[in-house]
Write a protein that holds these residues in place. Structure first.
Motif, PDB file in Angstrom:
ATOM      1  N   GLY A  75      -3.620  22.192 -13.463  1.00 36.40           N
ATOM      2  CA  GLY A  75      -3.333  21.693 -14.603  1.00 36.40           C
ATOM      3  C   GLY A  75      -4.439  21.851 -15.739  1.00 36.40           C
ATOM      4  O   GLY A  75      -5.524  22.797 -15.376  1.00 36.40           O
ATOM      5  N   TRP A 102      -8.904  14.190 -24.306  1.00 35.48           N
ATOM      6  CA  TRP A 102      -8.810  15.340 -23.378  1.00 35.48           C
ATOM      7  C   TRP A 102      -9.937  16.490 -23.989  1.00 35.48           C
ATOM      8  O   TRP A 102     -10.457  16.936 -23.082  1.00 35.48           O
ATOM      9  N   SER A 171      -0.579  21.320 -25.278  1.00 33.56           N
ATOM     10  CA  SER A 171       0.751  20.578 -25.881  1.00 33.56           C
ATOM     11  C   SER A 171       1.143  21.230 -27.208  1.00 33.56           C
ATOM     12  O   SER A 171       2.009  20.751 -27.972  1.00 33.56           O
ATOM     13  N   GLN A 191       4.505  22.121 -19.179  1.00 35.03           N
ATOM     14  CA  GLN A 191       5.250  21.095 -18.780  1.00 35.03           C
ATOM     15  C   GLN A 191       5.673  20.249 -20.111  1.00 35.03           C
ATOM     16  O   GLN A 191       6.231  19.301 -20.421  1.00 35.03           O
TER      17      GLN A 191
HETATM   18  N1  PMP Z   1      -5.119  18.502 -22.501  1.00 37.30           N
HETATM   19  C1  PMP Z   1      -4.090  18.084 -23.228  1.00 37.30           C
HETATM   20  C2  PMP Z   1      -4.060  18.528 -24.601  1.00 37.30           C
HETATM   21  C3  PMP Z   1      -3.034  17.324 -22.538  1.00 37.30           C
HETATM   22  O1  PMP Z   1      -1.893  16.963 -23.325  1.00 37.30           O
HETATM   23  C4  PMP Z   1      -3.069  17.144 -21.127  1.00 37.30           C
HETATM   24  C5  PMP Z   1      -2.140  16.232 -20.804  1.00 37.30           C
HETATM   25  N2  PMP Z   1      -0.992  15.832 -21.300  1.00 37.30           N
HETATM   26  C6  PMP Z   1      -4.115  17.423 -20.472  1.00 37.30           C
HETATM   27  C7  PMP Z   1      -5.122  18.363 -21.212  1.00 37.30           C
HETATM   28  C8  PMP Z   1      -4.300  17.346 -18.962  1.00 37.30           C
HETATM   29  O2  PMP Z   1      -3.327  17.990 -18.391  1.00 37.30           O
HETATM   30  P1  PMP Z   1      -3.114  17.930 -16.843  1.00 37.30           P
HETATM   31  O3  PMP Z   1      -2.644  16.578 -16.494  1.00 37.30           O
HETATM   32  O4  PMP Z   1      -2.165  19.192 -16.643  1.00 37.30           O
HETATM   33  O5  PMP Z   1      -4.455  18.287 -16.041  1.00 37.30           O
END
Ligand code: PMP
Length: 356
Positions: A75, A102, A171, A191
């Motif tokens: 991720g 994030w 996103s 996702q």
């Molecule tokens: N960065 C952004 C902008 C996110 O929206 C997300 C999770 N929705 C993440 C990072 C973290 O992603 P992950 O759960 O795949 O590590």
């Protein structure tokens, strides 16, 4: 009754993707073998990965000679660590735009490997902070987040600066046309607009691959690039889901058409929020995301009511992120205009009934 899935991720998938995946689970491309059972060393998977890479480069208008596409796992969170592992050392520093949780995680991870500096911060995360793009030469790279999923804010465009730009586009990747040649490294945990959880798309400039630190193979961009994302076992079904999402975008008319549709979808919800005094949109107008629409109900006592009514009417997953509360309606590419109109009408009826 129709169920509306406004989840921020894993999120709704286009029907074309679901139907093709369903078929591929038992028999991928008439091979008699299901996609999740297919060796990543097989010709058929190597072809899929290579074609998917081409589809991504084509849609981003990037050249294969200049950029490499990787299909990784772990991720966006793994990318937070991989970037500084590969490109920072204790005597080097990177610049960060603090626009949300994030974005700040990317900054915090960088501190393990080198120096990290926040060069712009939006105190309340209601907007994207502006930054001085002239004096960046002391930094190895500039990290930013193009869409802040939790707060519902987005960059208007990818900035062009004199140092490499690293972008978390988890996103909003492929939700709009952007000048992708402005970035040296872009990653998206999928996702949302592309594929399913499990595959992380990384676009990386080939010139960067010569500058990576010596790190364990599994965390090395260079190793993954040299091995065409097959250094270790990739998620074969995740790559197929990404490929099918790209087919769906192309069949829908490409990024320009998708972007126009996303504007229309977001506008129909924002217009209800703006015209009813009982709602307070969270993001400043100038920084509003078209993917995640965040707002509060001014009368706190009505929050539970809205939450309950939404669930009762099958408008699912519209509660805000647990860290901020309020509401968030996520309308990624696959969300239809009709679904957006339906939730907009629901909010409008709620305002009429309950606001005084
Ligand atoms: N960065 C952004 C902008 C996110 O929206 C997300 C999770 N929705 C993440 C990072 C973290 O992603 P992950 O759960 O795949 O590590």
């Amino acid at each position: 009754m129709t169920v509306y899935n406004f989840s921020p991720g894993p999120a709704i998938l286009p029907n074309l993707v679901k139907n093709k995946l369903k078929e591929a689970i038992t028999n991928y491309e008439n091979s008699g073998i299901g996609i999740a059972e297919l060796s990543h060393r097989s010709e058929i998977f190597i072809k899929l990965a290579s074609e998917t890479e081409d589809k991504i480069l084509n849609i981003c208008e990037l050249k294969r000679e200049e950029y490499k596409v990787l299909f990784l796992q772990g991720g966006a969170s793994q990318q937070f660590a991989m970037m500084p592992m590969n490109f920072l050392t204790k005597d080097k520093k990177a610049a960060f735009i603090s626009s949300g949780v994030w974005a700040d995680k990317a900054y915090e991870n960088a501190l393990y490997y080198g120096n990290a500096e926040v060069i712009a911060k939006s105190e309340d995360f209601k907007s994207i902070p502006s930054f001085d793009d002239r004096n960046l030469s002391e930094y190895e790279y500039l990290h930013l987040t193009s869409n802040n999923t939790i707060y519902g804010t987005a960059l208007s465009e990818l900035p062009k600066v004199d140092i490499p730009v690293f972008c978390d586009a988890s996103s909003d990747f492929l939700s709009r046309k952007m000048d992708f040649s402005n970035v040296s490294l872009l990653y998206a945990c999928a996702q949302k607009n592309l594929g399913i959880a499990g595959v992380t798309i990384v676009l990386i400039k080939k010139s960067l691959l010569t500058k990576t630190n010596n790190v364990p193979d599994i965390f090395s961009y260079k190793v993954h690039a040299d091995k065409d994302s097959c250094f270790n076992t990739p998620t074969t079904i995740g790559v197929l889901a990404a490929s099918l999402s790209l087919d769906w975008i192309n069949q829908s008319g490409g990024l320009k058409v998708i972007e126009a549709e996303n504007i229309k979808k977001a506008d129909c919800i924002y217009s209800v929020l703006d015209s009813n005094k009982c709602f307070l949109p969270f993001a400043d107008k100038i920084s509003r995301s078209r993917m995640n629409i965040t707002f509060n109900v001014i009368n706190k006592e009505l929050e539970n009511k809205l939450s309950e009514l939404a669930k009762a009417n099958n408008f699912l997953f519209i509660d805000g992120h647990r860290s901020v509360g309020g509401f968030r309606i996520s309308i990624y590419n696959a969300q239809s205009y009709d679904a957006c109109k339906a939730v907009a009408n629901f909010l409008s009826d709620f305002a009429e009934k309950y606001s005084t």
